[in-house]
Design a protein around this motif. Structure first.
Motif, mmCIF file in Angstrom:
data_model
loop_
_atom_site.group_PDB
_atom_site.id
_atom_site.type_symbol
_atom_site.label_atom_id
_atom_site.label_comp_id
_atom_site.label_asym_id
_atom_site.label_seq_id
_atom_site.Cartn_x
_atom_site.Cartn_y
_atom_site.Cartn_z
ATOM 1 N N UNK A 1 0.835 -1.216 0.000
ATOM 2 C CA UNK A 1 0.000 0.000 0.000
ATOM 3 C C UNK A 1 0.864 1.259 0.000
ATOM 4 N N UNK A 2 1.987 1.230 0.726
ATOM 5 C CA UNK A 2 2.897 2.373 0.723
ATOM 6 C C UNK A 2 3.506 2.563 -0.658
ATOM 7 N N UNK B 1 1.376 6.758 -6.814
ATOM 8 C CA UNK B 1 0.374 7.796 -7.059
ATOM 9 C C UNK B 1 0.946 9.185 -6.819
ATOM 10 N N UNK B 2 1.844 9.315 -5.842
ATOM 11 C CA UNK B 2 2.501 10.598 -5.608
ATOM 12 C C UNK B 2 3.337 11.016 -6.813
#
Length: 120
Positions: free
Chosen positions: A108-109, A115-116
């Motif tokens: 998830x990270x 996405x960042x």
């Protein structure tokens, strides 16, 4: 290294499996691909163990007398062994679940970092 066609087919299969996650669990269990059902059904160790168990059960029902080994087991305390086995099984499952949750957090990270970067 896979070519574009192979990557495309892998991605198509992955998306089909992802869509199945919304189905009820009993329907998910019926799928052959994307589950462990295929591996279990084709594993020789599973079938060998099952055949040995069935053979022992048939033999135990056919024989009219109690074997000496069973009489020896009645004098021992098998409950203690079962308690230790249960303890180690629960400990192993707990550790496995902890590792899964840790890897899930990492994934998830990683997704958040991707996405960042995409948002830049």
């Amino acid at each position: 290294r896979p070519d574009f066609k192979e990557l495309k087919s892998i991605e198509k299969e992955r998306r089909e499996i992802l869509l199945r996650a919304e189905l009820p669990f009993w329907r998910i269990l019926m799928f052959w691909s994307g589950t462990c059902l295929k591996e279990i059904a084709t594993d020789s160790l599973v079938w060998t163990t099952l055949i040995i168990y069935i053979g022992i059960r048939i033999y135990a029902n056919i024989v009219d007398y109690v074997p000496d080994s069973v009489e020896l087991l009645q004098k021992t305390n098998v409950g203690i062994l079962g308690g230790f086995l249960s303890f180690f099984l629960v400990l192993f499952v707990n550790q496995t679940n902890g590792r899964f949750l840790e890897m899930y957090g990492f994934s998830k990270a990683c997704s958040g970092r991707i996405q960042d970067v995409a948002g830049l």
